[in-house]
Design a protein around this motif. Sequence first.
Motif: not given
Length: 498
Positions: A419-429
């Motif tokens: 789920a796009p709850w946190d910007v970490g799912h984008v920053r981590s890649v």
Amino acid sequence: MRNDQLQIAVAGILHETNTFAPGITDIAHFREQWTMGGDAFVARYAGTRTTMGGVIAAAAVQGVSLLPGLYVAATPSGMVEAVTGDTLIDALVDTIDSRSDGLLLIMHGAMVSEQYADYEGECLRRLRAKLGPDFPIAMTIDLHGNISQAMVRHADLIVGYDTYPHVDMYERAVEAFDLLVRSIRGEIRPVRAMVHTGMLVVPQGMLTSVGSMKLIMDHAFEMERMPGVLNVTVAGGFPYSDVPDAGMSVVVTTDGDSGLAERCAAELAQMAIDRKETFNVSYATPREAVTEALAQLEGPVILAEGSDNVGGGAPADATHLLAELINVPKKAFIVIRDPEAVKVAYWHGIGGLFEGLVGGKSDSLHGTPVAVKGKIRLLFDGHYRHAGPYMTGQHAEMGLTAVVECGLLTLVLTEKRVAPWDVGHVRSVGLWPGDYHMIVAKSALAWQTAFGSFAKHVINVDSPGCCNANLAHFQYQHVSRPIYPMDSLPQPRFGTYD
């Protein structure tokens, strides 16, 4: 009044069940957040801005000893299978330490198994059978909980989140814990009144920072400042659980004054009913949404695909928007869960050419696979921690992940639903939201904790899916009727418990 050191048990089972979603949720789905015992509980959640982190912090401030039992959680998904439902309740009840003076129970409020339409109520019933009618129990729930009469009858205190997107679970845990301690020490005597509004409200209508939900929440906060009022919980409910108790409800807890609790709950429920039409929002088709987004001079434009809302149990592989983004003339970003496509990307490796069918593999409702061709930019194990305001510090996992560049479209393929709850799912890649003109968020409103600070425009997308905001798409069989908007007038339901 007790002044000796208290011992309080903490345990929980957390799942938001979408009974319209494809597939069955089994025990394996809960294994990633399966924690048992004090050391494991503290090691995993101490210092996090989660409900569990709030309990740990509150216990330290209060000088209370925690006795953690079983805590398990799973990403929102389809119906929980019967054997899993019983296995989890049995395991939780068995781990409640008999030495404890009270229990803080962490649940969602919208969990459904094949045999229990009111899973939280059944869990509380079994706990009462073990612990007795006078054992103090406080319960935290999500703002999207479907609160039942059984829940209010068997829990001495129910404290729900006040925010959506949810950024206050830590604070609500502290509040619930403090009220529980005061109750055990004899400082307060909680009594509860509940009113179900007779309304089904879609998540997009529950934003607590503006509009009708904010007005209702602000009034609830005013009530909490009244002498004798201990807590006011306004639960928007979860309309994608086809159960008798689905919908918006209000629970008011007071210090021994049932009349005050009844008046406050009825007033807030009527306030919501009077504003029933204002909980609706406008939508665009996928094609209209992309066309409108491209016409905007400034981005990012958030394409909120609430019908494939991962946080509401959707499969995260809907392709209605993906099909419109192939060969898009401005930079766009989308995440699709597709384990098969991830394997293909790993086989070709970084720098290789990805070519294949993506998404649309969970069922026909969420679209058909889309042909995709692009360069594999990055491969990643999918582990990261939340860096934003939602559950800060919480570990998250996307599973094996591949980033594929398809012209101006950046496609992130994940093994697991995220789920796009946190910007970490984008920053981590290695990506940055501000670099894109369009961002597809498979979310109703919770995407704001990831992309809210970047968004220049927002377009709600109306596409087929198990979290569609047009409730007329669903064939309800178990919801108590009459209920708005399927029926013209809401029919409130009342209950008081001492």
